[in-house]
Design a protein around this motif. Structure first.
Motif, mmCIF file in Angstrom:
data_model
loop_
_atom_site.group_PDB
_atom_site.id
_atom_site.type_symbol
_atom_site.label_atom_id
_atom_site.label_comp_id
_atom_site.label_asym_id
_atom_site.label_seq_id
_atom_site.Cartn_x
_atom_site.Cartn_y
_atom_site.Cartn_z
ATOM 1 N N GLU A 82 0.833 -1.210 0.000
ATOM 2 C CA GLU A 82 0.000 0.000 0.000
ATOM 3 C C GLU A 82 0.867 1.259 0.000
ATOM 4 O O GLU A 82 0.548 2.242 -0.674
ATOM 5 N N LEU A 83 1.967 1.242 0.766
ATOM 6 C CA LEU A 83 2.874 2.390 0.768
ATOM 7 C C LEU A 83 3.534 2.564 -0.597
ATOM 8 O O LEU A 83 3.722 3.689 -1.070
ATOM 9 N N PHE A 84 3.873 1.448 -1.227
ATOM 10 C CA PHE A 84 4.410 1.527 -2.587
ATOM 11 C C PHE A 84 3.386 2.154 -3.521
ATOM 12 O O PHE A 84 3.715 2.985 -4.369
ATOM 13 N N ALA A 85 2.141 1.735 -3.381
ATOM 14 C CA ALA A 85 1.084 2.244 -4.265
ATOM 15 C C ALA A 85 0.844 3.734 -4.041
ATOM 16 O O ALA A 85 0.481 4.459 -4.976
ATOM 17 N N TYR A 86 1.071 4.217 -2.830
ATOM 18 C CA TYR A 86 0.922 5.649 -2.572
ATOM 19 C C TYR A 86 1.922 6.449 -3.407
ATOM 20 O O TYR A 86 1.600 7.498 -3.959
ATOM 21 N N HIS A 87 3.135 5.936 -3.500
ATOM 22 C CA HIS A 87 4.168 6.616 -4.273
ATOM 23 C C HIS A 87 4.049 6.337 -5.767
ATOM 24 O O HIS A 87 4.475 7.156 -6.585
ATOM 25 N N LEU A 88 3.492 5.186 -6.121
ATOM 26 C CA LEU A 88 3.363 4.795 -7.533
ATOM 27 C C LEU A 88 1.903 4.476 -7.816
ATOM 28 O O LEU A 88 1.520 3.313 -8.025
ATOM 29 N N PRO A 89 1.059 5.496 -7.845
ATOM 30 C CA PRO A 89 -0.396 5.244 -7.928
ATOM 31 C C PRO A 89 -0.843 4.627 -9.241
ATOM 32 O O PRO A 89 -1.936 4.062 -9.304
ATOM 33 N N ASP A 90 -0.053 4.734 -10.299
ATOM 34 C CA ASP A 90 -0.481 4.215 -11.598
ATOM 35 C C ASP A 90 0.059 2.823 -11.903
ATOM 36 O O ASP A 90 -0.236 2.265 -12.960
ATOM 37 N N ALA A 91 0.851 2.251 -11.008
ATOM 38 C CA ALA A 91 1.438 0.932 -11.259
ATOM 39 C C ALA A 91 0.430 -0.163 -10.933
ATOM 40 O O ALA A 91 -0.417 -0.017 -10.044
ATOM 41 N N THR A 92 0.508 -1.266 -11.662
ATOM 42 C CA THR A 92 -0.338 -2.418 -11.367
ATOM 43 C C THR A 92 0.192 -3.126 -10.128
ATOM 44 O O THR A 92 1.350 -2.947 -9.730
ATOM 45 N N LEU A 93 -0.649 -3.971 -9.514
ATOM 46 C CA LEU A 93 -0.223 -4.700 -8.326
ATOM 47 C C LEU A 93 0.945 -5.619 -8.646
ATOM 48 O O LEU A 93 1.902 -5.717 -7.872
ATOM 49 N N SER A 94 0.886 -6.285 -9.784
ATOM 50 C CA SER A 94 1.985 -7.164 -10.181
ATOM 51 C C SER A 94 3.282 -6.380 -10.333
ATOM 52 O O SER A 94 4.349 -6.819 -9.888
ATOM 53 N N ASN A 95 3.177 -5.197 -10.937
ATOM 54 C CA ASN A 95 4.369 -4.370 -11.119
ATOM 55 C C ASN A 95 4.881 -3.821 -9.787
ATOM 56 O O ASN A 95 6.095 -3.740 -9.563
ATOM 57 N N LEU A 96 3.976 -3.475 -8.877
ATOM 58 C CA LEU A 96 4.377 -3.005 -7.555
ATOM 59 C C LEU A 96 5.187 -4.068 -6.812
ATOM 60 O O LEU A 96 6.225 -3.780 -6.209
ATOM 61 N N VAL A 97 4.710 -5.311 -6.878
ATOM 62 C CA VAL A 97 5.400 -6.394 -6.187
ATOM 63 C C VAL A 97 6.758 -6.651 -6.832
ATOM 64 O O VAL A 97 7.759 -6.894 -6.144
ATOM 65 N N ASP A 98 6.813 -6.582 -8.166
ATOM 66 C CA ASP A 98 8.090 -6.768 -8.860
ATOM 67 C C ASP A 98 9.108 -5.716 -8.427
ATOM 68 O O ASP A 98 10.273 -6.031 -8.145
ATOM 69 N N ILE A 99 8.676 -4.455 -8.393
ATOM 70 C CA ILE A 99 9.582 -3.373 -7.995
ATOM 71 C C ILE A 99 9.990 -3.540 -6.534
ATOM 72 O O ILE A 99 11.149 -3.322 -6.163
ATOM 73 N N PHE A 100 9.040 -3.960 -5.696
ATOM 74 C CA PHE A 100 9.349 -4.173 -4.277
ATOM 75 C C PHE A 100 10.461 -5.209 -4.125
ATOM 76 O O PHE A 100 11.436 -4.983 -3.402
ATOM 77 N N VAL A 101 10.309 -6.342 -4.799
ATOM 78 C CA VAL A 101 11.314 -7.395 -4.686
ATOM 79 C C VAL A 101 12.649 -6.933 -5.252
ATOM 80 O O VAL A 101 13.716 -7.233 -4.717
ATOM 81 N N SER A 102 12.591 -6.154 -6.338
ATOM 82 C CA SER A 102 13.821 -5.663 -6.959
ATOM 83 C C SER A 102 14.590 -4.745 -6.012
ATOM 84 O O SER A 102 15.821 -4.801 -5.938
ATOM 85 N N LEU A 103 13.866 -3.918 -5.275
ATOM 86 C CA LEU A 103 14.515 -2.947 -4.393
ATOM 87 C C LEU A 103 14.760 -3.486 -2.993
ATOM 88 O O LEU A 103 15.476 -2.855 -2.205
ATOM 89 N N SER A 104 14.154 -4.611 -2.659
ATOM 90 C CA SER A 104 14.225 -5.104 -1.287
ATOM 91 C C SER A 104 15.661 -5.406 -0.877
ATOM 92 O O SER A 104 16.472 -5.882 -1.668
ATOM 93 N N GLN A 105 15.941 -5.115 0.375
ATOM 94 C CA GLN A 105 17.256 -5.369 0.946
ATOM 95 C C GLN A 105 17.115 -6.448 2.006
ATOM 96 O O GLN A 105 16.351 -6.299 2.962
ATOM 97 N N VAL A 106 17.803 -7.576 1.832
ATOM 98 C CA VAL A 106 17.801 -8.645 2.827
ATOM 99 C C VAL A 106 19.248 -8.991 3.155
ATOM 100 O O VAL A 106 20.133 -8.866 2.312
ATOM 101 N N ASP A 107 19.468 -9.410 4.409
ATOM 102 C CA ASP A 107 20.821 -9.826 4.738
ATOM 103 C C ASP A 107 20.994 -11.293 4.354
ATOM 104 O O ASP A 107 20.087 -11.932 3.822
ATOM 105 N N GLY A 108 22.146 -11.853 4.643
ATOM 106 C CA GLY A 108 22.470 -13.190 4.168
ATOM 107 C C GLY A 108 21.642 -14.299 4.764
ATOM 108 O O GLY A 108 21.687 -15.438 4.292
ATOM 109 N N MET A 109 20.851 -14.011 5.803
ATOM 110 C CA MET A 109 20.066 -15.058 6.455
ATOM 111 C C MET A 109 18.672 -15.210 5.861
ATOM 112 O O MET A 109 17.940 -16.130 6.240
#
Length: 778
Positions: free
Chosen positions: A516-543
């Motif tokens: 929902e926070l992603f959609a606030y910043h990217l109101p015209d993106a589809t849900l599938s595209n929002l999730v793709d961008i989220f995963v692309s930008l996500s930061q996870v450590d080695g665990m």
């Protein structure tokens, strides 16, 4: 032009000279980064510096440009009145020069436009400039000056960037998007759990070692507790066991809520599927079963959430010893110590030195394990042809039917003594199996990239399945394990001799609040595209790793055209449906469309959709359809607990589902009759294994070799015909089914029998005609 007119035009022009900021306000809501599913848990207010993200550039291939619409009424012809009309031919030359200028490309790169985005933005900008009837006055004046030689080419850059940020709004809020998708410290997402000092106890051991039993005993003795299992069957088992022991316990799964209190008040104990556990309700004891599934590519996030978030004084974790070190490392991140209790298998099982090789060598209490329904159909029919009865269990059967088949197999007075099953028997069913027989060691799976592939089963899977032989609670105290085919046996021995690979990572998944926070910043993106961008930008450590989201995206794309608010759309897309079943997918689409119209999905509406009531299956195709209808009822019940007002007839749908379960039970009891009557495609009978040829590599390659001489006796004329190059290739390619091949063979046999009398009749006619002609000549 009058002075007043000039002042009016310049006042309008002033609004356009200052470039409009992209819609990316930094809200206090951007700190509300992490909630978890369904429970409204408290959020973590972590502050992350944008400098920490510089190591991971975004995947710009996921950035979909937004379509812009020119507002001619706002601008009018101000630019033309102040200067002159633009020459489109000259304008095209100017824009192309701007595109080819290296300095412009470098400046764009510094502002987040890589070569791909720069090209897309320029194409859009050029189209906008050339096709818009009335350009903004400031842009019109700049372009007019450049075309007339009084302006500089670089003056286009601010307007180009303004356009680029309008079609790629994420460029102006990249830091906020990175903060929202920061998944590096998930232990901080659960302040309720961090507020108490939990005691973590790991019960480690192989299958049939009593590890879960010990944890459940502590669960039953506690004042309050929650059991979190991977399957509905396991949750049902603990639900019944607890209530039979005099400990009131509720049941919570995705599709069912059962409360022991007549008034619907929650009991102190609850048995649930792991996705449904509450991370805000306090308990004395929590049990997390099959903890090794924390690394599951699709569902691992649920185990991570339960382990880090459950608010219990004692957390009892059950699973393979391969998870001990990793779980201890996770507990270090929460500041909690872990106690480890190890267990040994209660009953031994041995790996036999010989394969079964023929279905004629089956014995009572044998279980043949396959990895596809087609193999189950084929082997069941061959067993039935030998005058034996068999029970059948596979993953897509309803839970009630699985239990019915298990009861039939376990009953010593029932003539059914053979079980044919997939690896669905690995968890959740108590079966009296003496000998496990692997029909194959090749199983389709999904890799980390979401790609389907055929591969040899893992050591963990082999141990899980082999461990079903000789259960402590069954009449067979010692188990045996072997293979159907001789060439698979050394491969199985090698698998079972290895140690299980240690678990190294745990799954995570984006939540509805984060999207929902992603959609606030990217109101015209589809849900599938929002999730793709989220995963692309996500930061996870080695665990940690982000779980596979292909199924989520598949459903999101399916209902993208249906008008739904984001939260409802997200919930629909988390529905656990099998995307391989077209009827279930069609039903999902119709459910979403009806929901979007704000029209309740009543029992009568659902009955019309599934053509209820349904009759008993006449062939395998009918049985598969009934299983799909059962899944549609499951989908309705799952959604009914998320949208109670829109799915009001839960009780009636559940009643119909129980009737359908009985129909399916009857169909599975007569499955060999259904197989005989069906025209659906089944795999080649036992012994014809060429379809696996291209999928086996390495140590598993030996599993593809078939000992033709030892299986010749089992093979009918159709199987022999399938070995021919053309027929075999047609069957392997799916252009011809074995049943159709049988029919063709019957027709060919009939034709051959008819050819002889037909030829004799022709010869007789020929002789008679010749005799007549000779008489005429005489």
């Amino acid at each position: 032009m009058s002075a007043n007119r000039c002042l009016h035009l310049f006042s309008r022009l002033q609004r356009h000279i200052i470039p409009r900021a992209a819609r990316c306000p930094v809200s206090s809501g951007s700190a509300l980064l992490h909630r978890q599913h369904q429970d409204g848990s408290q959020v973590s207010r972590r502050t992350v510096s944008s400098d920490s993200f510089s190591s991971k550039p975004p995947d710009t291939s996921l950035f979909v440009p937004v379509s812009l619409k020119a507002d001619a009424s706002e601008n009018g012809d101000v630019g033309v009145e102040l200067t002159q009309p633009l020459d489109r031919t000259e304008l095209l030359k100017v824009l192309n020069k701007f595109y080819k200028k290296k300095e412009m490309q470098k400046m764009a790169t510094d502002h987040g436009l890589d070569a791909r985005l720069f090209h897309q933005a320029f194409i859009s900008f050029r189209k906008y400039v050339l096709e818009t009837l009335f350009l903004p006055a400031d842009l019109h004046i700049i372009l007019s000056d450049i075309c007339s030689g009084s302006g500089h080419l670089d003056d286009i850059y601010p307007y180009f960037m303004r356009h680029a940020k309008q079609i790629f709004p994420m460029l102006d809020c990249m830091d906020d998007l990175r903060k929202i998708s920061d998944l590096r410290v998930p232990a901080n997402w659960y302040p309720d759990a961090r507020a108490i000092q939990r005691k973590v106890i790991f019960h480690a051991g192989p299958t049939n070692s009593g590890k879960t039993y010990q944890a459940i005993q502590r669960y039953l003795a506690a004042k309050s507790g929650v059991y979190c299992g991977p399957l509905k069957l396991l949750a049902h088992e603990i639900f019944e066991k607890s209530n039979n022991a005099g400990v009131p316990c509720d049941l919570v799964t995705g599709e069912e809520r059962s409360f022991m209190d007549p008034d619907g008040r929650a009991s102190a104990h609850v048995a649930c599927t792991i996705e449904m556990c509450s991370v805000t309700t306090p308990y004395e004891v929590a049990v997390i079963d099959e903890i090794q599934m924390i690394r599951d590519p699709s569902r691992g996030w649920a185990w991570t959430r339960a382990l880090l978030g459950l608010c219990a004084e004692e957390i009892h974790v059950c699973g393979e010893p391969a998870a001990i070190h990793f779980i201890r490392e996770l507990m270090f991140t929460t500041g909690e110590e872990m106690e480890v209790n190890t267990y040994k298998r209660l009953t031994p099982f041995e790996i036999l030195d010989h394969a079964v090789e023929s279905l004629n060598n089956l014995r009572p209490a044998d279980c043949i394990v396959c990895f596809s329904k087609n193999d189950i159909y084929s082997i069941s029919r061959q067993i039935e042809a030998r005058g034996l009865e068999c029970a059948v269990i596979y993953g897509s059967l309803p839970p009630g039917t699985k239990l019915s088949q298990a009861k039939k197999f376990n009953d010593p007075d029932d003539p059914c003594k053979i079980l044919v099953a997939t690896d669905a028997i690995g968890m959740g069913l108590n079966l009296s199996i003496r000998r496990i027989i692997f029909n194959s060691l090749i199983k389709p799976n999904v890799n980390e990239k979401g790609e389907k592939q055929m591969d040899t089963i893992s050591t963990s899977q082999a141990l899980q399945i082999a461990g079903r032989a000789g259960r402590f609670s069954s009449i067979y105290q010692e188990g045996q394990v072997t293979t159907m085919h001789r060439d698979d046996l050394p491969v199985l021995k090698e698998l079972l001799s290895r140690s299980v690979e240690p678990i190294q990572t745990a799954g995570l998944h984006p939540t509805a609040e984060q999207i929902e926070l992603f959609a606030y910043h990217l109101p015209d993106a589809t849900l599938s595209n929002l999730v793709d961008i989220f995963v692309s930008l996500s930061q996870v450590d080695g665990m940690y790793f982000v779980c596979n989201i292909d199924d989520f995206k598949f459903l999101a794309d399916m209902i993208q055209h249906i008008p739904l608010n984001l939260r409802s759309r997200y919930v629909f897309c988390t529905a656990p449906i099998n995307k391989k079943q077209p009827f279930v997918c069609t039903s999902f689409l119709k459910f979403a469309r009806q929901f979007s119209r704000d029209e309740p999905l009543t029992y009568n509406w659902v009955c019309r959709h599934v053509s209820w009531p349904l009759s008993a299956p006449k062939n395998i195709k009918d049985l598969i359809h009934l299983e799909a209808v059962h899944d549609v009822f499951d989908l309705y019940l799952w959604l009914s607990y998320r949208f109670m007002d829109m799915f009001p007839d839960t009780a009636m749908v559940r009643e119909s589902q129980q009737e359908l379960d009985d129909i399916i039970k009857q169909g599975v009891r007569n499955i060999t009759l259904l197989i005989r009557a069906t025209n659906s495609s089944i795999t080649a009978p036992l012994g014809s294994r060429r379809g696996q040829k291209g999928a086996i590599s390495g140590s598993a390659s030996a599993a593809n070799v078939t000992n033709v001489s030892n299986k010749r006796a089992e093979r009918g004329p159709v199987e022999e015909l399938m070995d021919s190059s053309l027929a075999g290739r047609l069957v392997r390619d799916g252009l011809l089914t074995p049943d159709l091949l049988r029919q063709l063979q019957v027709e060919w046999s009939k034709n051959k029998k008819q050819e002889v009398p037909n030829q004799s009749a022709l010869d007789k006619d020929y002789r008679d005609n010749t005799r007549v002609k000779n008489k005429r000549k005489k």
